[in-house]
Design an enzyme around this catalytic site. Structure first.
Site, PDB file in Angstrom:
ATOM      1  CG  HIS A 106      10.574  -7.149   1.588  1.00  0.00           C
ATOM      2  ND1 HIS A 106       9.098  -7.467   1.338  1.00  0.00           N
ATOM      3  CD2 HIS A 106      10.010  -6.259   2.223  1.00  0.00           C
ATOM      4  CE1 HIS A 106       7.842  -6.611   1.408  1.00  0.00           C
ATOM      5  NE2 HIS A 106       8.897  -5.803   2.413  1.00  0.00           N
ATOM      6  CG  ASP A 109       9.280 -10.896  -0.066  1.00  0.00           C
ATOM      7  OD1 ASP A 109       9.291 -10.771   1.211  1.00  0.00           O
ATOM      8  OD2 ASP A 109       9.085 -10.052  -0.593  1.00  0.00           O
ATOM      9  CD  GLU A 237       5.303   1.456   0.935  1.00  0.00           C
ATOM     10  OE1 GLU A 237       6.305   1.000   0.555  1.00  0.00           O
ATOM     11  OE2 GLU A 237       4.690   0.767   1.600  1.00  0.00           O
ATOM     12  CD  GLU A 273       1.001  -0.024   0.711  1.00  0.00           C
ATOM     13  OE1 GLU A 273       2.197   0.074   0.736  1.00  0.00           O
ATOM     14  OE2 GLU A 273      -0.360  -0.869   1.550  1.00  0.00           O
ATOM     15  CG  HIS A 276       0.982   2.503   3.602  1.00  0.00           C
ATOM     16  ND1 HIS A 276       2.402   2.243   3.501  1.00  0.00           N
ATOM     17  CD2 HIS A 276       0.334   1.411   3.831  1.00  0.00           C
ATOM     18  CE1 HIS A 276       2.631   1.155   3.276  1.00  0.00           C
ATOM     19  NE2 HIS A 276       1.333   0.556   3.873  1.00  0.00           N
ATOM     20  CG  ASP A 301       4.137  -0.345  -2.605  1.00  0.00           C
ATOM     21  OD1 ASP A 301       4.438  -0.527  -3.489  1.00  0.00           O
ATOM     22  OD2 ASP A 301       4.290  -1.175  -1.494  1.00  0.00           O
ATOM     23  CG  ASP A 312      -1.466  -1.462   5.148  1.00  0.00           C
ATOM     24  OD1 ASP A 312      -2.158  -1.187   4.216  1.00  0.00           O
ATOM     25  OD2 ASP A 312      -0.704  -1.782   5.317  1.00  0.00           O
ATOM     26  CG  ASP A 344       2.886  -3.668  -0.306  1.00  0.00           C
ATOM     27  OD1 ASP A 344       2.091  -4.458  -0.825  1.00  0.00           O
ATOM     28  OD2 ASP A 344       2.896  -3.354   0.065  1.00  0.00           O
TER      29      ASP A 344
HETATM   30  C1  XLS Z   1       3.838  -2.670   4.473  1.00  0.00           C
HETATM   31  C2  XLS Z   1       4.406  -1.659   3.206  1.00  0.00           C
HETATM   32  C3  XLS Z   1       5.257  -2.869   2.741  1.00  0.00           C
HETATM   33  C4  XLS Z   1       6.302  -2.070   2.187  1.00  0.00           C
HETATM   34  C5  XLS Z   1       7.902  -2.923   1.420  1.00  0.00           C
HETATM   35  O1  XLS Z   1       2.764  -2.008   4.865  1.00  0.00           O
HETATM   36  O2  XLS Z   1       4.097  -1.525   2.584  1.00  0.00           O
HETATM   37  O3  XLS Z   1       5.129  -3.697   1.832  1.00  0.00           O
HETATM   38  O4  XLS Z   1       5.698  -1.724   0.893  1.00  0.00           O
HETATM   39  O5  XLS Z   1       8.972  -3.364   2.599  1.00  0.00           O
HETATM   40 NI    NI Z   2       3.630  -0.890   0.196  1.00  0.00          NI
HETATM   41 NI    NI Z   3       0.871  -1.152   3.561  1.00  0.00          NI
END
Ligand code: XLS
Ligand code: NI
Ligand code: NI
Length: 441
Positions: A106, A109, A237, A273, A276, A301, A312, A344
């Site tokens: 990001h 970051d 995502e 992900e 998620h 991810d 999460d 991630d």
């Molecule tokens: C948060 C997300 C985040 C994305 C990037 O839950 O996984 O880390 O991957 O913004």
């Molecule tokens: Ni993510």
């Molecule tokens: Ni996440």
């Protein structure tokens, strides 16, 4: 290893090598053998493993009950640019020692956000110059960049879905900076995770306007990036909840519908992900298959959730059975389109040794590698493909094939059915398929 920066942060840890599953060396890969060919590609190319800047270098383990526990030696400098360079040195040292080819970030970051947009942009650009040098010296590449439009209190009501145009505009400025940074670093993709794009209560929410605004916003971002020469893929995502109660990009199916509704299907794919998927009450493999069916399986991810709690937790992957099912989907659908496997994931709050960061990524890479070997063996050696095909044999010839090719009407179905209304009972054989998976693990 080439000298990448002035400082070495992970002292005493060298390059992580593949030693095979008989090795007792915790700092070696047991299954991830980057050069090994699987289904016509090296493992390295199947996966394109990436380190996530935020978890690996920024998250010090704070939770709602206490502050961070991890003393990262790259977070000491007072000057933001100096601190950003230290962090970049740590990033490239880590990625290089792991033998991974990629990283993801990001905007903030990379370097701490300043109090004005203009100053923040200067900081990001200065850091990007340094990252360009690091990339050149190491060969490490940027898998994707993104903008953090959810942490700053300004975004408490959302970014592109904010009810206040002023905040939406600020999000636009921030995404423009993040796109510029991604392009300058030759980023292969760009991610939109809808941080606070969603709502808590419908009573104070104009859902239609908010979603239409997101569509307009994403189109603007895409048009701008393309005008600046970006040729990579954009990823949405999906995530169903957290931080908002109702996230607009709930799951793969919902996100695909939005992508098509906004007219973005030629430029956007999905970044799936694991945690998620499970928060959305789906399996990881389900989400991959939904994306693949739409031609939108872009990137992954990698992490895992916790069976007992519902948030999460972003733990490192270690479930070979779950991942093997996912790798079956990946191999059978022709792999990831443009993306790779970004960890991630974060080490636990009480995993406080710097070495733990290596152990976690080694475990994650080995889980995916072992799963890929299993999936490849199932496809090549087992009766899996044949059994799956046989289940649908009635659509491959005769009247079933006519149906598939669109030559039948409802009356045709009815005419056929009256003389075939007592079909044989055909078992689904789920346990046999499950045993087959087990056999190859
Ligand atoms: C948060 C997300 C985040 C994305 C990037 O839950 O996984 O880390 O991957 O913004
Ligand atoms: Ni993510
Ligand atoms: Ni996440």
């Amino acid at each position: 290893m080439a000298l990448l920066g002035d400082k070495e942060f992970f002292k005493g840890i060298g390059e992580i090598k593949y030693e095979g599953h008989e090795s007792d060396n915790p700092l070696a890969f047991k299954y991830y053998n980057p050069e090994q060919m699987i289904a016509g590609k090296t493992m390295r190319d199947h996966f394109k493993f990436a380190m996530a800047y935020w978890h690996t270098l920024c998250g010090t383990g704070g939770d709602p009950f206490g502050p961070g526990t991890k003393k990262f030696p790259w977070i000491t400098a007072k000057d933001p640019i100096e601190a950003a360079r230290d962090k970049a040195d740590a990033a490239f040292e880590f990625v290089t020692k792991m033998g991974f080819g990629y990283y993801c970030f990001h905007d903030f970051d990379l370097v701490d956000e300043a109090t004005t947009l203009v100053e923040s942009e200067k900081r990001v650009l200065k850091t990007v110059e340094y990252l360009q040098e690091k990339q050149k010296a190491s060969g490490v590449k940027l898998l994707w960049g993104t903008a953090n439009c959810f942490s700053n209190p300004k975004y408490m009501n959302g970014a592109a879905s904010n009810p206040d145009f002023n905040v939406l505009a600020i999000a636009g400025a921030q995404v423009k900076i993040a796109l510029d940074a991604t392009i300058a670093l030759g980023g292969e993709n760009y991610v939109f995770w809808g941080g606070r794009e969603g709502y808590m209560s419908l009573l104070n929410t104009d859902m239609k306007l908010e979603q239409d605004n997101i569509g307009r916003f994403l189109n603007m971002a895409k048009d701008y990036a393309r005008s600046q020469g970006f040729e990579g893929t954009f990823f949405i995502e999906p995530k169903p909840m957290e931080p908002t109660k109702h996230q607009y990009d709930f799951d793969a199916a919902t996100s695909i519908k939005s992508i098509r509704e906004y007219g973005l299907e030629n430029d956007f794919k999905l970044n799936i992900e694991v945690n998620h998927a499970t928060l959305a009450q789906h399996t990881f493999q389900h989400e991959l298959q939904v994306a693949a069916n739409a031609g939108m399986l872009g990137s992954i991810d990698a992490n895992r959730g916790d069976y007992q709690n519902g948030w999460d937790t972003d733990q490192f992957p270690n479930n070979v059975t779950e991942t093997a099912e996912a790798m079956l989907v990946l191999l059978r659908s022709g792999g990831l389109q443009g993306g790779g496997i970004n960890f991630d994931a974060k080490t636990r709050r009480n995993s406080t040794d710097l070495e733990d960061i290596f152990l976690a990524h080694i475990g994650g890479a080995d889980t995916f590698a072992r799963a890929l070997l299993v999936a490849d063996a199932i496809i090549r050696k087992s009766p899996y493909e044949r059994l799956l095909n046989e289940r649908y044999a009635s659509f491959q010839s005769g009247i079933g094939a006519d149906f598939v090719s669109g030559r039948l009407s409802l009356t045709d179905l009815s005419d056929y059915a009256v003389s075939h209304d007592n079909p044989d009972q055909i078992s689904g054989k789920q346990e046999m398929f499950e045993n087959l998976l087990n056999q190859y693990i």
